[in-house]
Enzyme design. Sequence first.
Site, short mmCIF file in Angstrom:
data_model
loop_
_atom_site.label_atom_id
_atom_site.label_comp_id
_atom_site.label_asym_id
_atom_site.label_seq_id
_atom_site.Cartn_x
_atom_site.Cartn_y
_atom_site.Cartn_z
N ASP A 67 0.86 -1.19 0.00
CA ASP A 67 0.00 0.00 0.00
C ASP A 67 0.89 1.23 0.00
O ASP A 67 1.44 1.61 1.03
CB ASP A 67 -0.90 -0.05 1.25
CG ASP A 67 -1.52 1.30 1.58
OD1 ASP A 67 -1.69 2.13 0.67
OD2 ASP A 67 -1.83 1.52 2.77
N THR A 68 1.07 1.84 -1.18
CA THR A 68 1.91 3.04 -1.29
C THR A 68 1.06 4.29 -1.20
O THR A 68 0.22 4.55 -2.06
CB THR A 68 2.67 3.02 -2.63
OG1 THR A 68 3.53 1.88 -2.65
CG2 THR A 68 3.52 4.27 -2.78
N GLY A 69 1.28 5.06 -0.14
CA GLY A 69 0.67 6.38 -0.02
C GLY A 69 1.68 7.43 -0.43
O GLY A 69 2.83 7.11 -0.77
N ASN A 70 1.29 8.69 -0.40
CA ASN A 70 2.23 9.74 -0.80
C ASN A 70 3.35 9.93 0.21
O ASN A 70 4.41 10.43 -0.14
CB ASN A 70 1.48 11.07 -1.01
CG ASN A 70 0.79 11.08 -2.36
OD1 ASN A 70 1.43 11.23 -3.38
ND2 ASN A 70 -0.52 10.87 -2.35
N THR A 89 4.85 3.81 2.63
CA THR A 89 4.45 2.58 1.96
C THR A 89 4.43 1.46 2.99
O THR A 89 5.39 1.31 3.75
CB THR A 89 5.44 2.24 0.82
OG1 THR A 89 5.39 3.28 -0.14
CG2 THR A 89 5.09 0.92 0.15
N PRO A 140 -6.52 4.57 -5.94
CA PRO A 140 -6.72 3.16 -5.63
C PRO A 140 -6.92 2.91 -4.13
O PRO A 140 -7.70 2.03 -3.75
CB PRO A 140 -5.45 2.49 -6.14
CG PRO A 140 -4.45 3.58 -6.32
CD PRO A 140 -5.23 4.82 -6.60
N ASP A 141 -6.27 3.73 -3.29
CA ASP A 141 -6.45 3.55 -1.84
C ASP A 141 -7.91 3.77 -1.43
O ASP A 141 -8.42 3.11 -0.53
CB ASP A 141 -5.51 4.47 -1.05
CG ASP A 141 -5.62 5.95 -1.43
OD1 ASP A 141 -6.06 6.27 -2.55
OD2 ASP A 141 -5.26 6.79 -0.58
N THR A 177 1.94 30.24 21.45
CA THR A 177 1.83 29.99 20.01
C THR A 177 1.58 28.51 19.71
O THR A 177 0.72 28.15 18.90
CB THR A 177 3.12 30.47 19.29
OG1 THR A 177 3.36 31.82 19.68
CG2 THR A 177 2.99 30.37 17.79
N1 LIG Z 1 0.47 11.72 17.32
C1 LIG Z 1 0.92 11.77 16.07
N2 LIG Z 1 1.51 12.91 15.61
C2 LIG Z 1 1.96 13.01 14.34
N3 LIG Z 1 1.87 12.02 13.45
C3 LIG Z 1 1.32 10.88 13.86
C4 LIG Z 1 0.81 10.68 15.17
N4 LIG Z 1 0.30 9.41 15.25
C5 LIG Z 1 0.49 8.87 14.04
N5 LIG Z 1 1.09 9.74 13.20
C6 LIG Z 1 1.47 9.59 11.80
O1 LIG Z 1 0.58 8.79 11.16
C7 LIG Z 1 1.26 8.22 10.07
C8 LIG Z 1 0.68 6.92 9.71
O2 LIG Z 1 -0.54 7.19 9.10
P1 LIG Z 1 -0.88 6.77 7.65
O3 LIG Z 1 -0.07 5.63 7.20
O4 LIG Z 1 -2.33 6.67 7.61
O5 LIG Z 1 -0.51 8.08 6.85
P2 LIG Z 1 0.73 8.48 6.02
O6 LIG Z 1 1.66 7.36 5.90
O7 LIG Z 1 1.27 9.75 6.60
O8 LIG Z 1 0.03 8.88 4.67
P3 LIG Z 1 -0.08 8.07 3.30
O9 LIG Z 1 -0.78 6.79 3.59
O10 LIG Z 1 -0.88 9.03 2.48
O11 LIG Z 1 1.32 7.89 2.88
C9 LIG Z 1 2.70 8.04 10.50
O12 LIG Z 1 3.54 8.45 9.44
C10 LIG Z 1 2.84 8.96 11.66
O13 LIG Z 1 3.76 10.00 11.35
C1 LIG Z 2 -6.49 11.63 -2.50
C2 LIG Z 2 -5.27 10.72 -2.33
C3 LIG Z 2 -3.99 11.55 -2.39
C4 LIG Z 2 -5.38 10.07 -0.94
O1 LIG Z 2 -4.34 9.19 -0.72
C5 LIG Z 2 -5.26 9.61 -3.41
O2 LIG Z 2 -6.37 8.80 -3.26
C6 LIG Z 2 -5.21 10.15 -4.81
O3 LIG Z 2 -4.18 10.58 -5.27
N1 LIG Z 2 -6.39 10.16 -5.50
C7 LIG Z 2 -6.56 10.55 -6.87
C8 LIG Z 2 -7.77 11.42 -7.08
C9 LIG Z 2 -9.08 10.88 -6.52
O4 LIG Z 2 -9.11 9.96 -5.73
O5 LIG Z 2 -10.15 11.41 -6.89
K LIG Z 3 -2.78 5.25 3.75
#
Ligand SMILES: Nc1ncnc2c1ncn2[C@@H]1O[C@H](COP(=O)(O)OP(=O)(O)OP(=O)(O)O)[C@@H](O)[C@H]1O
Ligand SMILES: CC(C)(CO)[C@@H](O)C(=O)NCCC(=O)O
Ligand SMILES: [K+]
Length: 259
Positions: A6-9, A12, A108-109, A184
């Site tokens: 599962d690759t997110g931005n 992964t 796809p996610d 702040t």
């Molecule tokens: N208390 C917290 N503060 C900051 N970040 C947190 C905390 N708890 C979890 N996270 C973040 O959540 C992330 C994991 O979430 P997830 O995998 O859903 O998102 P992602 O990896 O950031 O995004 P993507 O799936 O789009 O790549 C971890 O990278 C971690 O940094």
């Molecule tokens: C919205 C994100 C970035 C969430 O991970 C991803 O699902 C994505 O790049 N989507 C493409 C556009 C869409 O889902 O409508």
């Molecule tokens: K994700």
Amino acid sequence: MLLCIDTGNTNTVFSIWDGERFLSHWRIATDHTRTADEYYVWLETLISLTHFELDIDRCIISSTVPRVVFNLRVLCNRYFNTRPLVVGKPDCLLPAQPRVDAGATVGPDRIVNTWAAHARHGGDLIVVDFGTATTFDVADTDGAYIGGVIAPGVNLSLEALHMGAASLPHVDVTRPERVVGTNTIACIQSGIFWGYIGLVEGIIGKIRAERARPMKVIATGGLAPLFEQGTDVFDSIEDDLTVHGLRLIYDFNKEAENV
Ligand SMILES: Nc1ncnc2c1ncn2[C@@H]1O[C@H](COP(=O)(O)OP(=O)(O)OP(=O)(O)O)[C@@H](O)[C@H]1O
Ligand SMILES: CC(C)(CO)[C@@H](O)C(=O)NCCC(=O)O
Ligand SMILES: [K+]
């Protein structure tokens, strides 16, 4: 064994399904320059630290970053001798087709999350994913993705505030004691925490009003447990939703004799 990627931005996740349960959830920063050999060395090291044999012979990928798919395909072909299924490509069958504008693409996610939540809960659903973006995916009664909402992710918003305002530091997201901050950092934490609570509650309320029917809300992503502390809109928090959906979609293709 099935490797689910599962690759997110931002990150992964690699998870290995042994036919009954997930043996691992391993996370690496998403980086499109990473090669198949680099992935393999990293994976093999982690596997060698566990008690199980490296026995991967099937693979499914969901990637929101198109550029990484090439090297992930090479990883599967070269090291696991298997052609991966890639969600969103025509050769990966979906249990329910997204119902969106003609020619529109869906991450796809989001497709995978929608199906996973449908399989677990059924009925009309909203999936909230706190990833790089904060997304809302709406599932129809049959589990099809029918649209949603994309908002900036929590960490992106924090970063934008820090980048755009000379006197605002980078802060970590947390649940502040009070809404009215007296320094702040506390002010920023309040803006982000209560701001996102307002966003999530507001959007869910508006989706429910627009759809005019009861909908369960399933939350996923690393920050879901934190935001649950500020609202009661979530019916369930599921940290493994995306890889669970990947496994289900692989099985669907297997049953259809597509793999
Ligand atoms: N208390 C917290 N503060 C900051 N970040 C947190 C905390 N708890 C979890 N996270 C973040 O959540 C992330 C994991 O979430 P997830 O995998 O859903 O998102 P992602 O990896 O950031 O995004 P993507 O799936 O789009 O790549 C971890 O990278 C971690 O940094
Ligand atoms: C919205 C994100 C970035 C969430 O991970 C991803 O699902 C994505 O790049 N989507 C493409 C556009 C869409 O889902 O409508
Ligand atoms: K994700």
